[in-house]
Design a protein around this motif. Sequence first.
Motif, PDB file in Angstrom:
ATOM      1  N   MET A   1      43.336  35.559  43.377  1.00  0.00           N
ATOM      2  CA  MET A   1      41.930  35.776  43.034  1.00  0.00           C
ATOM      3  C   MET A   1      41.815  37.008  42.133  1.00  0.00           C
ATOM      4  N   GLU A   2      40.978  36.875  41.059  1.00  0.00           N
ATOM      5  CA  GLU A   2      40.834  38.011  40.138  1.00  0.00           C
ATOM      6  C   GLU A   2      39.401  38.461  39.953  1.00  0.00           C
ATOM      7  N   ARG A   3      38.464  37.504  40.090  1.00  0.00           N
ATOM      8  CA  ARG A   3      37.085  37.842  39.705  1.00  0.00           C
ATOM      9  C   ARG A   3      36.103  37.249  40.709  1.00  0.00           C
TER      10      ARG A   3
ATOM     11  N   ASP B   1      36.483  33.387  40.616  1.00  0.00           N
ATOM     12  CA  ASP B   1      37.293  32.648  41.591  1.00  0.00           C
ATOM     13  C   ASP B   1      36.454  32.395  42.840  1.00  0.00           C
ATOM     14  N   LEU B   2      35.563  33.356  43.100  1.00  0.00           N
ATOM     15  CA  LEU B   2      34.669  33.225  44.252  1.00  0.00           C
ATOM     16  C   LEU B   2      33.277  33.702  43.835  1.00  0.00           C
ATOM     17  N   VAL B   3      32.257  32.950  44.264  1.00  0.00           N
ATOM     18  CA  VAL B   3      30.867  33.390  44.112  1.00  0.00           C
ATOM     19  C   VAL B   3      30.327  33.621  45.520  1.00  0.00           C
ATOM     20  N   VAL B   4      29.770  34.819  45.753  1.00  0.00           N
ATOM     21  CA  VAL B   4      29.196  35.133  47.071  1.00  0.00           C
ATOM     22  C   VAL B   4      27.686  35.278  46.896  1.00  0.00           C
ATOM     23  N   VAL B   5      26.942  34.424  47.564  1.00  0.00           N
ATOM     24  CA  VAL B   5      25.481  34.414  47.439  1.00  0.00           C
ATOM     25  C   VAL B   5      24.883  35.157  48.635  1.00  0.00           C
ATOM     26  N   CYS B   6      24.246  36.295  48.359  1.00  0.00           N
ATOM     27  CA  CYS B   6      23.640  37.126  49.420  1.00  0.00           C
ATOM     28  C   CYS B   6      22.168  37.323  49.057  1.00  0.00           C
ATOM     29  N   THR B   7      21.397  36.255  49.176  1.00  0.00           N
ATOM     30  CA  THR B   7      20.015  36.286  48.706  1.00  0.00           C
ATOM     31  C   THR B   7      19.025  36.593  49.820  1.00  0.00           C
ATOM     32  N   GLY B   8      19.508  37.120  50.927  1.00  0.00           N
ATOM     33  CA  GLY B   8      18.640  37.665  51.963  1.00  0.00           C
ATOM     34  C   GLY B   8      17.701  36.638  52.568  1.00  0.00           C
ATOM     35  N   ALA B   9      16.433  37.028  52.678  1.00  0.00           N
ATOM     36  CA  ALA B   9      15.443  36.172  53.349  1.00  0.00           C
ATOM     37  C   ALA B   9      14.791  35.175  52.394  1.00  0.00           C
TER      38      ALA B   9
END
Length: 369
Positions: A1-3, A190-198
Motif C-alpha cells: 500500500m502506498e496511498r 490503495d485505500l479510501v477511508v470514509v469518515c463522514t461522521g453523522a
Amino acid sequence: MERVVVVGGGVLGTMHAVAARRRGLDVVHVEREPEPRGASVRNFGLIWVSGRAPGPELSLALRARAGWEGLAADVPGLGFRAHGSLTLASSEAELQLLKEAAALPDAAVRGFELLDPAAARAVNPALRGEFAGALRCRRDAIVEPRLAQRALREHLLEGGSGYTWLPGREATEIAPHAVRDHTGAWHRGDLVVVCTGATHTGLAGPHLAGYPQPPVRRVRLQMLQTEPFDGRLTTAVADGDSLRYYPAFDLPGRHRLPPQEPAAASVRAQLLLVQRLDGSLTIGDTHSCDEPFAFDVDEDAYDHLRGRAEALLGTALPRTQRRWAGVYSQVTGTELYHRSQIAPGVILVTGPGGRGMTCAPAIAEETFA
Ligand SMILES: Cc1cc2nc3c(=O)[nH]c(=O)nc-3n(C[C@H](O)[C@H](O)[C@H](O)COP(=O)(O)OP(=O)(O)OC[C@H]3O[C@@H](n4cnc5c(N)ncnc54)[C@H](O)[C@@H]3O)c2cc1C
C-alpha cells in the motif's frame, strides 16, 4: 500500500491521516467544509476513560489515551492535559454507586480513587459547593477540540509532501479504490477511508440504511461555553447524573438511584464541565435521539446545567459566551463503532458515539492493523 484517501476532516478522518502517515503512506484528505464543523470541534475534548465498559471498550479507550499522549509530545497544539476527573455524588445513593465503582476489579487500571469532600477539594480547590463525595479517575484527560484537528493537520503538513489537505471538497461518488469530489476530480488510493461522521445520507447513506434496524443512529447534544472563570479547575468534573449513562456504572447501585430530577430527565442531561486553556468553561450536555432534531437550542436545559455547575462550584458562573448543539453518529448494536467495506478498497468508519474523541487514535490504528 502506498496511498490513502481520507474523506472527512473530523477527528476520525484526521486520526486516519495520522496513522497512515505514520506508516509512510501518502495521504490525500478531503473535507467538504472550509474548516471542519462537525462533532469533533463541538465536543468537550474529554479523553474519557472513567465511564467505559469493562473489557474491549476500556481497552480501546486506554490504547487511544496513550495515543493522544504520545501525539501530544510532538503536537503541543492539542492542548493535552492529563488532569484526570472528579465525578461528584450529591446524594447517599450516588455515593454508594461511586463506592461500588471504586471497588471494581479494573479500578486501578482506570486510576479510580474514592474521595471524601475534603480530599476532593484538596485535588480540585475550585469545588467549593455541596457534594457527598467524589470518584477520582486519574486516567481521564483533556484536549482542545477547537484546536486539535488543525494542530494535527499542521503537524502533518510540516512533515513534508506526503500529506495533501483539500478543504471545501464534498465527496459525491465512490468507485473501487477511488472517490470523486463535487468539482469532478477523482482521488485514487490503495485505500479510501470514509469518515463522514453523522452524515448518514450521501456517500455513506446506502450502506447505513440497514433493515430492520440501521447500524447507526444520530444523537443531538446541547453545549455552552462561559466567559473565563475566575479560578482554576485542576480536573474535569462530572455530576452524579453521568452515573446513569456511562456503562462502567451499570452496577447494582445504579438501580437504587431515585428517579432523575425532571429538569434533567426531560433532556437526558448530565453535567460535564471542562476548563479550556483560556479559562472559560465548556459545560454540557443533553441527549436527544428524536428526529427531526430541533433547529434551535432550549434555554431550560441551559438553566439546569448552569444551576448544577454553580451548586458544585459553590459560586456564580461567568456569563455564557457561546451556545451550540452538536450531533454524533452512534452504533445501535453492541460493537464499539461501525466499520464496513462499501466498495473494493473503500471502507466506512463512523458511529463511535460519545466516545469518538476519546477513541479515535485507537480506531484509526485498528483500521490499518
Ligand atoms: C456536543 C458533543 C460532545 C461530545 N463530547 C465528547 C467528548 O468529550 N469525548 C469524546 O470522546 N467524544 C465526544 N463526543 C463524540 C465525538 O465528538 C464524536 O464521536 C467524534 O467527533 C466523531 O468524529 P467524526 O470524525 O466521525 O465526525 P465529525 O467530527 O462530524 O466529522 C465528519 C466530517 O466529515 C465531513 N463530511 C461529511 N460528509 C462529507 C463528504 N461527502 N465529503 C467530504 N467531507 C464530508 C464533515 O464536514 C465533517 O467535518 C461528543 C460529541 C458531541 C456532538
